[in-house]
Enzyme design. Structure first.
Site, PDB file in Angstrom:
ATOM      1  N   ARG A 292       0.835  -1.202   0.000  1.00 48.52           N
ATOM      2  CA  ARG A 292       0.000   0.000   0.000  1.00 48.52           C
ATOM      3  C   ARG A 292       0.874   1.258   0.000  1.00 48.52           C
ATOM      4  O   ARG A 292       0.521   2.284  -0.576  1.00 48.52           O
ATOM      5  CB  ARG A 292      -0.921  -0.002   1.227  1.00 48.52           C
ATOM      6  CG  ARG A 292      -1.994  -1.093   1.197  1.00 48.52           C
ATOM      7  CD  ARG A 292      -2.847  -1.069   2.454  1.00 48.52           C
ATOM      8  NE  ARG A 292      -3.933  -2.054   2.405  1.00 48.52           N
ATOM      9  CZ  ARG A 292      -3.837  -3.287   2.866  1.00 48.52           C
ATOM     10  NH1 ARG A 292      -2.703  -3.702   3.392  1.00 48.52           N
ATOM     11  NH2 ARG A 292      -4.871  -4.109   2.797  1.00 48.52           N
TER      12      ARG A 292
ATOM     13  N   ASP B 123     -10.545  -4.374   7.922  1.00 46.13           N
ATOM     14  CA  ASP B 123      -9.641  -5.363   8.524  1.00 46.13           C
ATOM     15  C   ASP B 123     -10.368  -6.204   9.569  1.00 46.13           C
ATOM     16  O   ASP B 123     -10.143  -7.413   9.676  1.00 46.13           O
ATOM     17  CB  ASP B 123      -8.441  -4.664   9.158  1.00 46.13           C
ATOM     18  CG  ASP B 123      -7.628  -3.864   8.148  1.00 46.13           C
ATOM     19  OD1 ASP B 123      -7.646  -4.242   6.966  1.00 46.13           O
ATOM     20  OD2 ASP B 123      -6.996  -2.871   8.548  1.00 46.13           O
TER      21      ASP B 123
ATOM     22  N   ARG C 124     -12.506  -8.800   7.920  1.00 45.32           N
ATOM     23  CA  ARG C 124     -11.673  -9.920   7.460  1.00 45.32           C
ATOM     24  C   ARG C 124     -11.237 -10.794   8.641  1.00 45.32           C
ATOM     25  O   ARG C 124     -11.141 -12.014   8.511  1.00 45.32           O
ATOM     26  CB  ARG C 124     -10.462  -9.364   6.701  1.00 45.32           C
ATOM     27  CG  ARG C 124     -10.848  -8.817   5.333  1.00 45.32           C
ATOM     28  CD  ARG C 124      -9.715  -8.098   4.629  1.00 45.32           C
ATOM     29  NE  ARG C 124     -10.085  -7.799   3.237  1.00 45.32           N
ATOM     30  CZ  ARG C 124      -9.465  -6.922   2.473  1.00 45.32           C
ATOM     31  NH1 ARG C 124      -8.429  -6.236   2.952  1.00 45.32           N
ATOM     32  NH2 ARG C 124      -9.866  -6.714   1.227  1.00 45.32           N
TER      33      ARG C 124
ATOM     34  N   HIS D 262      -3.299   0.371   8.678  1.00 47.25           N
ATOM     35  CA  HIS D 262      -3.935  -0.436   7.625  1.00 47.25           C
ATOM     36  C   HIS D 262      -2.848  -0.878   6.637  1.00 47.25           C
ATOM     37  O   HIS D 262      -2.743  -0.391   5.518  1.00 47.25           O
ATOM     38  CB  HIS D 262      -5.006   0.402   6.924  1.00 47.25           C
ATOM     39  CG  HIS D 262      -5.758  -0.341   5.855  1.00 47.25           C
ATOM     40  ND1 HIS D 262      -6.426  -1.518   6.087  1.00 47.25           N
ATOM     41  CD2 HIS D 262      -5.951  -0.053   4.536  1.00 47.25           C
ATOM     42  CE1 HIS D 262      -6.999  -1.917   4.970  1.00 47.25           C
ATOM     43  NE2 HIS D 262      -6.709  -1.055   4.010  1.00 47.25           N
TER      44      HIS D 262
END
Length: 308
Positions: free
Chosen positions: A88, A148, A151, A175
Site C-alpha cells: 500500500r 480489517d 476480514r 492499515h
C-alpha cells in the site's frame, strides 16, 4: 442526506451500490475523471432500483464537483489500486496528489462535509487531509479498521466453524500488512473468548491470515478487492448519516491517546452525526501496546514521504 463518492471504480461503485440498497440516503453522487464512466456506472445502478427496492437517487459526474455541492459525507476512493506484489505504501507518490486535489474540491463545494478516506496508503492519506485542509479532526475519518475487522471475523468464523453472526473481534493499528493489530485476546464467540474454543497456534494463524487479507485477494484477483471494502465504507457512512453512535476501528488523528501523537492510525471510535464523536481508549496488554507503537512507527515513516 447527500453522499458523494469520488472514484467510480470497483470500490467506489460497490460503496455506492451498498449505500443505495440500504436506502438511507436521498442522493449518491459518483464522480470520476474518466469521461462518462461515473455516469454509466450511475445509470447501471439506477436500473437496479426497482429490482432491489431502493429510492436513493444515484447520479454520475465527470469531474464536475459543482454536482457534489451540499454533500453531507464524501468518500475518497480515487487513486491507483494495488497490483500483485505492491505494498500500500508504494502508492503514495501518485495517490497523495490525487487525494489532496479531491479533498480541496470537495470542501470548496461542501464546507460542512465529513470526509472518509479509502485511498491507500490509507492512514497516511488521512493524515494528508488533516494537514492540507481546515476541517476539524472529527470530520476526517480513515476507513481501514472496519474492513480489517471484517476480514478478522471471517477468519475467526472459519477457524471456529461457526456462523459469522456468532463472532466478534476487532483490528486496530495501521492499515498495512505489517501494521495491523488483530486483538485476538479480546475476540469472542457469543461473549465467550475464542481462546476457549481454539488453540493459541490456530489463533495466531487467524491473525497472520487477517494481516495479509488484502494482499491475498490482490494476488488472486490481479487488483485490489472491492466488495468488502465497499461494504465497510457503507457501514461507516450509514453510522454517520443515521447518527447510530456505532463503534468502529477507524483511522483518526491522535493527540495523546494510546501514548501517540501527530499521526492517524486505527483505534476504536464512536461514529455519529458529527463524524468521530469519541475516541475509545481500551485497555491493551503490554504485547498489544508494543505492536500498536511499532505500527505507529511504520505509519510515521510513510508520513515522512509526504511533500507537506
Amino acid at each position: 442526506m447527500k453522499v458523494t463518492v469520488v472514484g467510480a471504480g470497483a470500490v467506489g461503485a460497490s460503496c455506492a451500490e451498498y449505500i443505495a440498497i440500504k436506502n438511507f440516503a436521498s442522493e449518491v453522487v459518483l464522480l470520476d475523471i474518466k469521461e462518462d464512466y461515473a455516469e454509466g456506472k450511475a445509470m447501471d445502478l439506477m436500473q437496479t432500483a426497482s429490482l432491489n427496492g431502493f429510492d436513493t437517487k444515484i447520479t454520475g459526474s465527470t469531474n464536475d464537483y459543482a454536482k457534489t455541492a451540499g454533500s453531507d459525507i464524501a468518500v475518497i476512493t480515487s487513486g491507483i489500486p494495488r497490483k500483485p506484489g505492491m505494498t500500500r505504501e508504494e502508492l503514495i507518490g501518485i495517490n497523495a496528489g490525487i487525494v489532496k486535489e479531491v479533498s480541496s474540491n470537495i470542501i470548496k463545494h461542501s464546507p460542512d462535509v465529513i470526509i472518509i478516506v479509502v485511498s491507500n496508503p490509507m492512514d497516511t492519506m488521512t493524515y494528508l487531509v488533516h494537514k492540507t485542509t481546515n476541517l476539524p479532526k472529527n470530520r476526517i475519518i480513515g476507513m481501514g479498521g472496519a474492513l480489517d475487522s471484517a476480514r478478522f471475523k471471517y477468519r475467526l468464523a472459519e477457524a471456529l466453524e461457526a456462523p459469522i453472526s456468532d463472532v466478534d473481534g476487532m483490528v486496530i493499528g495501521g492499515h498495512s500488512d505489517k501494521g495491523m493489530v488483530p486483538l485476538t485476546r479480546l475476540a469472542t464467540r457469543n461473549s465467550v473468548l475464542v481462546s476457549e474454543f481454539i488453540s493459541d497456534e490456530r489463533l495466531n494463524q487467524v491473525a497472520a491470515d487477517t494481516k495479509v487479507g488484502g494482499a491475498t485477494l490482490t494476488k488472486m484477483l490481479g487488483t485490489s478487492a472491492w466488495y468488502a471494502p465497499g461494504a465497510a465504507v457503507s457501514g461507516l457512512v450509514q453510522a454517520i448519516a443515521c447518527d447510530q453512535k456505532k463503534m468502529f476501528p477507524c483511522s483518526t488523528l491522535l493527540e495523546g491517546e494510546y501514548g501517540l501523537n501527530d499521526l492517524c492510525i486505527g483505534t476504536p471510535v464512536i461514529l455519529g452525526r458529527n463524524g468521530i464523536e469519541k475516541i475509545v481508549e481500551i485497555e491493551l496488554d503490554e504485547n498489544e501496546k508494543k505492536q500498536l507503537h511499532e505500527s505507529a512507527e511504520g505509519v510515521k515513516k510513510t508520513n515522512g514521504l509526504l511533500d507537506l
